[in-house]
Design an enzyme around this catalytic site. Sequence first.
Site, PDB file in Angstrom:
ATOM      1  N   ASP A  57      88.842 -21.783  -8.185  1.00  0.00           N
ATOM      2  CA  ASP A  57      88.074 -23.033  -8.216  1.00  0.00           C
ATOM      3  C   ASP A  57      88.501 -24.021  -7.126  1.00  0.00           C
ATOM      4  O   ASP A  57      87.804 -25.005  -6.880  1.00  0.00           O
ATOM      5  CB  ASP A  57      88.239 -23.712  -9.588  1.00  0.00           C
ATOM      6  CG  ASP A  57      87.402 -23.045 -10.662  1.00  0.00           C
ATOM      7  OD1 ASP A  57      86.715 -22.056 -10.346  1.00  0.00           O
ATOM      8  OD2 ASP A  57      87.434 -23.509 -11.813  1.00  0.00           O
ATOM      9  N   VAL A  70     103.544 -28.784 -10.055  1.00  0.00           N
ATOM     10  CA  VAL A  70     103.697 -28.908  -8.599  1.00  0.00           C
ATOM     11  C   VAL A  70     103.105 -30.249  -8.163  1.00  0.00           C
ATOM     12  O   VAL A  70     101.938 -30.521  -8.405  1.00  0.00           O
ATOM     13  CB  VAL A  70     103.018 -27.740  -7.866  1.00  0.00           C
ATOM     14  CG1 VAL A  70     103.095 -27.925  -6.356  1.00  0.00           C
ATOM     15  CG2 VAL A  70     103.661 -26.428  -8.276  1.00  0.00           C
ATOM     16  N   PHE A  91      93.142 -17.405 -13.617  1.00  0.00           N
ATOM     17  CA  PHE A  91      92.542 -16.126 -13.239  1.00  0.00           C
ATOM     18  C   PHE A  91      92.978 -15.693 -11.837  1.00  0.00           C
ATOM     19  O   PHE A  91      93.382 -14.559 -11.623  1.00  0.00           O
ATOM     20  CB  PHE A  91      91.019 -16.222 -13.300  1.00  0.00           C
ATOM     21  CG  PHE A  91      90.505 -16.245 -14.714  1.00  0.00           C
ATOM     22  CD1 PHE A  91      90.362 -15.072 -15.422  1.00  0.00           C
ATOM     23  CD2 PHE A  91      90.192 -17.439 -15.337  1.00  0.00           C
ATOM     24  CE1 PHE A  91      89.903 -15.070 -16.732  1.00  0.00           C
ATOM     25  CE2 PHE A  91      89.727 -17.450 -16.640  1.00  0.00           C
ATOM     26  CZ  PHE A  91      89.584 -16.275 -17.342  1.00  0.00           C
ATOM     27  N   GLY A  92      92.891 -16.612 -10.863  1.00  0.00           N
ATOM     28  CA  GLY A  92      93.197 -16.247  -9.479  1.00  0.00           C
ATOM     29  C   GLY A  92      94.673 -15.964  -9.271  1.00  0.00           C
ATOM     30  O   GLY A  92      95.053 -14.942  -8.679  1.00  0.00           O
ATOM     31  N   GLU A 131      76.799 -24.252 -24.256  1.00  0.00           N
ATOM     32  CA  GLU A 131      77.528 -23.506 -25.292  1.00  0.00           C
ATOM     33  C   GLU A 131      78.079 -24.454 -26.361  1.00  0.00           C
ATOM     34  O   GLU A 131      78.018 -24.165 -27.552  1.00  0.00           O
ATOM     35  CB  GLU A 131      78.622 -22.650 -24.646  1.00  0.00           C
ATOM     36  CG  GLU A 131      77.996 -21.484 -23.888  1.00  0.00           C
ATOM     37  CD  GLU A 131      78.972 -20.547 -23.190  1.00  0.00           C
ATOM     38  OE1 GLU A 131      78.571 -19.414 -22.906  1.00  0.00           O
ATOM     39  OE2 GLU A 131      80.114 -20.952 -22.903  1.00  0.00           O
ATOM     40  N   ALA A 170      85.089 -17.224 -13.400  1.00  0.00           N
ATOM     41  CA  ALA A 170      86.305 -16.428 -13.545  1.00  0.00           C
ATOM     42  C   ALA A 170      86.299 -15.161 -12.683  1.00  0.00           C
ATOM     43  O   ALA A 170      87.308 -14.876 -12.011  1.00  0.00           O
ATOM     44  CB  ALA A 170      86.501 -16.090 -15.018  1.00  0.00           C
TER      45      ALA A 170
END
Length: 471
Positions: free
Chosen positions: A334, A113, A48-49, A206, A349
């Site tokens: 995060d 990485v 997301f980021g 969930e 998110a």
Amino acid sequence: MTDIRTPPEAHAAVAGVDAPPAAAADRTAAIVPVPQRRPHVVIVGGGFGGLRAARLLKDADVDVTLVDRTNHHLFQPLLYQVATAVLAPSDITIPIRYVLRRQRNATVLMGDVRRIDPDARTITVDDAGWTLSYDYLILAAGARHSYFGKDQWEEVAPGLKSIADAYELRRRFLTAFEEAEKAATQEEKQAWLTFVIVGGGPTGVELAGIIPDTAEAFRKDFRRIDTCKVRVVLLEGGPKVLAAFPEKLQQEALRDLEELRVQVRLDSIVTRVERDAVYVGEERIPTRTIFWAAGNAASRLGAQLGAPVDRAGRVLVEPDLSVPGRPEVFVVGDMAAVTSEGKPVPGVAPAANQMGERAARNLLATLRGQPRQPFTYRNKGDLATIGRHRAIASFGKLQLEGYLAWFLWLFVHILYLVGFRNRVSVLVQWTYAYFTYQRGVRLISGAMTTVGSTATPSEPPSTRPPVPGWK
Ligand SMILES: Cc1cc2nc3c(=O)[nH]c(=O)nc-3n(C[C@H](O)[C@H](O)[C@H](O)COP(=O)(O)OP(=O)(O)OC[C@H]3O[C@@H](n4cnc5c(N)ncnc54)[C@H](O)[C@@H]3O)c2cc1C
């Protein structure tokens, strides 16, 4: 752009890719079109980021290289539906390369990485060790689950963060019913039909809530077991489930779980995990399927920056999201520990999206000689779903539950999914599952070992007790 066939030593002088060790030279020369002259922004992570930051730099006079260890962006909030055979992996993923296909200043590289050298301003990718140099770095590598120092539990109690994890959970989930159908004794059958979820946050709730409904959908397909009799146990170490929600909605969630026959155990800290049981103190709960949803640890890459990190390994960033003493490095999502209006920003998110956007905007401000802005988090509300058609939603003073919250949950998740095809596909799958109770993705793939079983594949068949009624 440098010609991709340029010999590797020619890259050393330019920003972008440095000369790799001899062993990796051929590979590097074949892969990378090298951005030159303009500032080079390296983004680690296409979640997301990272993806948000890359998209915001679309029209900027920079070259962007986004590196991710997978080839896809993943919509983690619906991972639990892949793990329980409701959705297919392709419904909630999209190739990062495809998302950025029209962004001429962006190059996407698939690679893991391994090292960051903030003094040399380089990152090292994969074991072969090719190196990218950067002018600006945006770290958005997310988090993994944490076992609070008991990493050996992961094999028996896997967590859910990636598509690979979801495949593994789905395999264990579906295999449990197959093994129960074959089980020789009532105890064995019951152990296979017992699912223990550790952690009462949104993911744990969930997962726990969807299992009874999914099991019910299987009821006509088995002859020797009643799939409606699954036992679902949700273990939470603290005194509440869904601690981020207001008290009233927590109680509502507990009632919903109770109606679904989920056994919620609060203040229950797991003390031992074995192949055929989980322990809370001295109490033994026989089960062959344990899912871990209890803790987060930020990517270990953050620790390589030499900046302070919190207990979860998140980098304590400056208000503008840069690393203390390194204004050219930003950490988002995060991986970042940051406060907004005096409160810690949650690992969700929308926060990652907003941080990716703020980091990119601050980077552009610096290039234009303008001051940077501090990050402020806009909380758009919290949502969690429980089972087939229940949810809770909290928007400040407005709190919703039941059908209305559930419709809202559906709408928001469709809206935020990346890719038109995914939106249509998820909508079709949900509609199909809602009206037919069927699950479309009941595929057991991967290693066909009997995970959690006392019978290992190497065990000769004759040593297993015979299944009653089978010749
Ligand atoms: C099961 C689950 C359910 C969730 N449900 C919700 C929800 O309902 N609502 C909500 O708001 N949030 C939810 N979240 C949280 C939300 O998904 C995260 O907060 C968000 O994804 C964080 O974004 P990020 O960009 O920091 O990291 P991520 O989205 O995790 O992206 C990190 C990326 O970095 C890549 N990467 C990692 N390490 C490396 C490396 N060494 N080299 C190269 N690439 C690397 C990964 O492959 C990944 O693509 C949920 C999370 C999970 C796991």
